[in-house]
Design a protein around this motif. Structure first.
Motif, PDB file in Angstrom:
ATOM      1  N   GLY A  57      34.099  37.769  38.716  1.00 42.68           N
ATOM      2  CA  GLY A  57      34.727  36.613  38.166  1.00 42.68           C
ATOM      3  C   GLY A  57      33.763  35.341  38.537  1.00 42.68           C
ATOM      4  O   GLY A  57      33.160  34.985  39.397  1.00 42.68           O
ATOM      5  N   LEU A  58      33.925  34.495  37.431  1.00 40.05           N
ATOM      6  CA  LEU A  58      33.317  33.351  37.312  1.00 40.05           C
ATOM      7  C   LEU A  58      34.267  32.070  37.749  1.00 40.05           C
ATOM      8  O   LEU A  58      35.277  32.258  37.841  1.00 40.05           O
ATOM      9  N   PRO A  59      33.614  31.225  37.996  1.00 40.57           N
ATOM     10  CA  PRO A  59      34.406  29.939  38.565  1.00 40.57           C
ATOM     11  C   PRO A  59      35.631  29.471  37.388  1.00 40.57           C
ATOM     12  O   PRO A  59      35.118  29.564  36.151  1.00 40.57           O
ATOM     13  N   GLY A  60      36.780  29.470  38.183  1.00 43.73           N
ATOM     14  CA  GLY A  60      38.006  29.151  37.052  1.00 43.73           C
ATOM     15  C   GLY A  60      38.629  30.384  36.455  1.00 43.73           C
ATOM     16  O   GLY A  60      39.562  30.407  35.946  1.00 43.73           O
ATOM     17  N   ASP A  61      37.976  31.501  36.773  1.00 42.06           N
ATOM     18  CA  ASP A  61      38.491  32.658  36.293  1.00 42.06           C
ATOM     19  C   ASP A  61      39.669  33.282  37.200  1.00 42.06           C
ATOM     20  O   ASP A  61      39.868  32.601  38.261  1.00 42.06           O
ATOM     21  N   THR A  62      40.703  33.858  36.582  1.00 42.12           N
ATOM     22  CA  THR A  62      41.852  34.472  37.322  1.00 42.12           C
ATOM     23  C   THR A  62      41.236  36.325  37.284  1.00 42.12           C
ATOM     24  O   THR A  62      40.914  36.655  36.223  1.00 42.12           O
ATOM     25  N   VAL A  63      41.367  36.864  38.452  1.00 43.01           N
ATOM     26  CA  VAL A  63      40.976  38.439  38.495  1.00 43.01           C
ATOM     27  C   VAL A  63      42.028  38.999  39.128  1.00 43.01           C
ATOM     28  O   VAL A  63      42.751  38.447  40.143  1.00 43.01           O
ATOM     29  N   GLN A  64      42.632  40.180  38.699  1.00 36.62           N
ATOM     30  CA  GLN A  64      43.627  40.928  39.605  1.00 36.62           C
ATOM     31  C   GLN A  64      43.190  42.540  39.133  1.00 36.62           C
ATOM     32  O   GLN A  64      42.634  42.647  38.022  1.00 36.62           O
ATOM     33  N   LEU A  65      43.571  43.378  39.941  1.00 35.46           N
ATOM     34  CA  LEU A  65      43.684  44.716  39.680  1.00 35.46           C
ATOM     35  C   LEU A  65      44.995  45.353  39.767  1.00 35.46           C
ATOM     36  O   LEU A  65      45.869  45.004  40.508  1.00 35.46           O
ATOM     37  N   ILE A  66      45.280  45.993  38.623  1.00 39.73           N
ATOM     38  CA  ILE A  66      46.608  46.874  38.217  1.00 39.73           C
ATOM     39  C   ILE A  66      46.151  48.125  38.102  1.00 39.73           C
ATOM     40  O   ILE A  66      45.691  48.624  37.090  1.00 39.73           O
ATOM     41  N   ASP A  67      46.751  49.109  39.093  1.00 37.60           N
ATOM     42  CA  ASP A  67      46.350  50.389  38.732  1.00 37.60           C
ATOM     43  C   ASP A  67      44.949  50.679  38.675  1.00 37.60           C
ATOM     44  O   ASP A  67      44.579  51.604  37.977  1.00 37.60           O
ATOM     45  N   GLY A  68      44.193  50.012  39.439  1.00 37.12           N
ATOM     46  CA  GLY A  68      42.799  50.171  39.479  1.00 37.12           C
ATOM     47  C   GLY A  68      41.908  49.601  38.273  1.00 37.12           C
ATOM     48  O   GLY A  68      40.863  49.517  38.275  1.00 37.12           O
ATOM     49  N   VAL A  69      42.678  48.844  37.293  1.00 41.17           N
ATOM     50  CA  VAL A  69      41.919  48.192  36.188  1.00 41.17           C
ATOM     51  C   VAL A  69      41.726  46.937  36.467  1.00 41.17           C
ATOM     52  O   VAL A  69      42.679  46.169  36.485  1.00 41.17           O
ATOM     53  N   VAL A  70      40.631  46.459  36.200  1.00 39.79           N
ATOM     54  CA  VAL A  70      40.486  44.872  36.424  1.00 39.79           C
ATOM     55  C   VAL A  70      40.922  44.298  35.517  1.00 39.79           C
ATOM     56  O   VAL A  70      40.693  44.607  34.301  1.00 39.79           O
ATOM     57  N   LEU A  84      33.366  54.136  40.042  1.00 40.84           N
ATOM     58  CA  LEU A  84      33.693  55.493  40.539  1.00 40.84           C
ATOM     59  C   LEU A  84      35.155  55.310  41.351  1.00 40.84           C
ATOM     60  O   LEU A  84      35.617  54.154  41.907  1.00 40.84           O
ATOM     61  N   ASN A  85      35.837  56.266  41.148  1.00 39.80           N
ATOM     62  CA  ASN A  85      37.218  56.233  41.962  1.00 39.80           C
ATOM     63  C   ASN A  85      37.456  57.356  42.887  1.00 39.80           C
ATOM     64  O   ASN A  85      36.927  58.721  42.523  1.00 39.80           O
ATOM     65  N   ILE A  86      37.925  57.194  43.961  1.00 39.91           N
ATOM     66  CA  ILE A  86      38.131  58.095  44.825  1.00 39.91           C
ATOM     67  C   ILE A  86      39.712  58.453  45.025  1.00 39.91           C
ATOM     68  O   ILE A  86      39.864  59.572  45.353  1.00 39.91           O
ATOM     69  N   GLY A  87      40.507  57.638  44.788  1.00 38.68           N
ATOM     70  CA  GLY A  87      41.930  57.938  45.114  1.00 38.68           C
ATOM     71  C   GLY A  87      42.770  56.704  44.833  1.00 38.68           C
ATOM     72  O   GLY A  87      42.224  55.557  44.894  1.00 38.68           O
ATOM     73  N   ASP A  88      43.803  56.920  45.132  1.00 39.87           N
ATOM     74  CA  ASP A  88      45.125  55.446  45.027  1.00 39.87           C
ATOM     75  C   ASP A  88      45.035  54.955  46.322  1.00 39.87           C
ATOM     76  O   ASP A  88      45.149  55.571  47.387  1.00 39.87           O
ATOM     77  N   GLN A  89      44.741  53.546  46.296  1.00 30.38           N
ATOM     78  CA  GLN A  89      44.778  52.898  47.711  1.00 30.38           C
ATOM     79  C   GLN A  89      45.325  51.542  47.310  1.00 30.38           C
ATOM     80  O   GLN A  89      45.382  50.834  46.330  1.00 30.38           O
ATOM     81  N   ARG A  90      45.686  50.794  48.643  1.00 30.30           N
ATOM     82  CA  ARG A  90      46.215  49.544  48.340  1.00 30.30           C
ATOM     83  C   ARG A  90      45.301  48.323  47.321  1.00 30.30           C
ATOM     84  O   ARG A  90      46.004  47.493  46.730  1.00 30.30           O
ATOM     85  N   SER A  91      44.169  48.622  47.475  1.00 31.66           N
ATOM     86  CA  SER A  91      43.062  47.806  46.792  1.00 31.66           C
ATOM     87  C   SER A  91      43.073  48.085  45.365  1.00 31.66           C
ATOM     88  O   SER A  91      42.372  47.099  44.579  1.00 31.66           O
ATOM     89  N   ASP A  92      43.875  48.972  44.863  1.00 30.48           N
ATOM     90  CA  ASP A  92      43.988  49.383  43.355  1.00 30.48           C
ATOM     91  C   ASP A  92      44.881  48.304  42.673  1.00 30.48           C
ATOM     92  O   ASP A  92      44.944  48.124  41.676  1.00 30.48           O
ATOM     93  N   ASP A  93      45.798  47.640  43.438  1.00 29.09           N
ATOM     94  CA  ASP A  93      46.885  46.892  43.041  1.00 29.09           C
ATOM     95  C   ASP A  93      46.504  45.556  43.964  1.00 29.09           C
ATOM     96  O   ASP A  93      46.901  45.603  45.082  1.00 29.09           O
ATOM     97  N   THR A  94      46.355  44.208  43.436  1.00 24.15           N
ATOM     98  CA  THR A  94      46.247  43.240  44.274  1.00 24.15           C
ATOM     99  C   THR A  94      47.227  41.961  43.446  1.00 24.15           C
ATOM    100  O   THR A  94      47.702  42.098  42.314  1.00 24.15           O
ATOM    101  N   GLY A  95      47.275  40.994  44.192  1.00 26.30           N
ATOM    102  CA  GLY A  95      47.536  39.601  43.572  1.00 26.30           C
ATOM    103  C   GLY A  95      46.799  39.060  42.728  1.00 26.30           C
ATOM    104  O   GLY A  95      45.656  39.783  42.468  1.00 26.30           O
TER     105      GLY A  95
END
Length: 276
Positions: free
Chosen positions: A121-134, A194-205
């Motif tokens: 993420g660059l200055p001014g960007d919004t970044v979010q993860l939904i189901d592990g996808v950026v 790489l993906n290991i499994g489902d975890q809390r960091s796969d979905d963020t604000g």
């Protein structure tokens, strides 16, 4: 009658030689390239534990973070102790902007240790993860399947850490697997994650990157302490521009053992390997 040349005290001359050598090495490391060993698996499979590389410190110009920190036994000199006069205004000398997707070594904003991650993420960007996808500025990055990343379940590197596996509990010497995908950023930069499994960091604000700051993530997404985690809980958070040290572009040497002297553990296929 030939006169004899004067010779100085050999101890004093030796001390001078060592001091000059350290001074030259310090200048070289401050201005040009910094050696860096990969201690953890947070950037697999782009970077493996035991990879050795030189970070290009000329890539983004210079700040207080460009000065080396020295920690040898009782000696503990922080970069701020040497170049603290440059700290505080979040600017750089001969500065240039990093590009999205660069692999960068930076100083942690709180504990001041050197970290290596990928710039997302660059200055001014919004970044979010939904189901592990950026999602960058509300748009998901491109992903395509890239098979699996397999490694032996065993102690790795000088820290003796063991890999995490997606394929459940694996015995010593077994095959530890992780799902692998090819991620492509909006500017076309492409690399494996790489993906290991489902975890809390796969979905963020939604993270909104402040001006003069950057958002970093590790390629081994489920095994990386990065900008998804706030600094108050040991995470990286947003990284100021002045904390960037340099860009990594190529692995110079790699060893799978506890020491680079264990030549039978050298990974010859990674010598001078270009990084995505």
């Amino acid at each position: 009658m030939a006169s004899e040349a004067k010779t100085g005290n050999p101890i004093i001359e030796t001390i001078k030689t060592v001091v000059f050598a350290l001074l030259i090495a310090g200048i070289f490391r401050t201005l040009f390239f910094q050696p860096f060993w990969i201690p953890s698996g947070s950037m697999k499979d782009t970077l493996l534990i035991g990879d050795f590389l030189f970070v290009n410190k000329m890539a983004y110009g210079y700040s207080y973070a460009s000065c080396p920190s020295i920690a040898i036994g009782p000696i503990d000199i922080d970069a701020r102790d040497i170049c603290g006069f440059l700290d505080g205004d979040n600017s750089r000398l001969f500065g240039s902007e990093p590009e999205r997707g660069d692999i960068i070594v930076f100083r942690h904003p709180v504990n001041h240790k050197d970290f290596i991650k990928r710039l997302i993420g660059l200055p001014g960007d919004t970044v979010q993860l939904i189901d592990g996808v950026v999602q960058i500025n509300g748009t998901p990055v491109e992903l395509e399947d890239a098979g699996s990343f397999d490694e032996i379940y065993e102690l790795q590197g000088s820290m003796g850490s063991r890999p995490r596996c997606e394929n459940g509990v694996v015995g010593e010497g077994g095959t530890c697997s992780k799902s692998r995908q090819r991620e492509t950023l909006p500017n076309g930069r492409s690399y494996n994650i790489l993906n290991i499994g489902d975890q809390r960091s796969d979905d963020t604000g939604v993270f909104t990157v402040p001006e003069g700051h950057y958002f970093f993530m590790g390629d081994n997404r489920d095994n990386s302490t990065d900008s998804r985690y706030p600094q108050t809980v040991g995470g990286v958070g947003f990284v100021p521009y002045e904390n960037l040290i340099g860009r990594a572009g190529r692995v110079i040497f790699s060893s799978a053992g506890k020491s680079m002297l264990y030549f039978w553990t050298w990974r010859g296929d990674r010598f001078f390997k270009r990084l995505d």
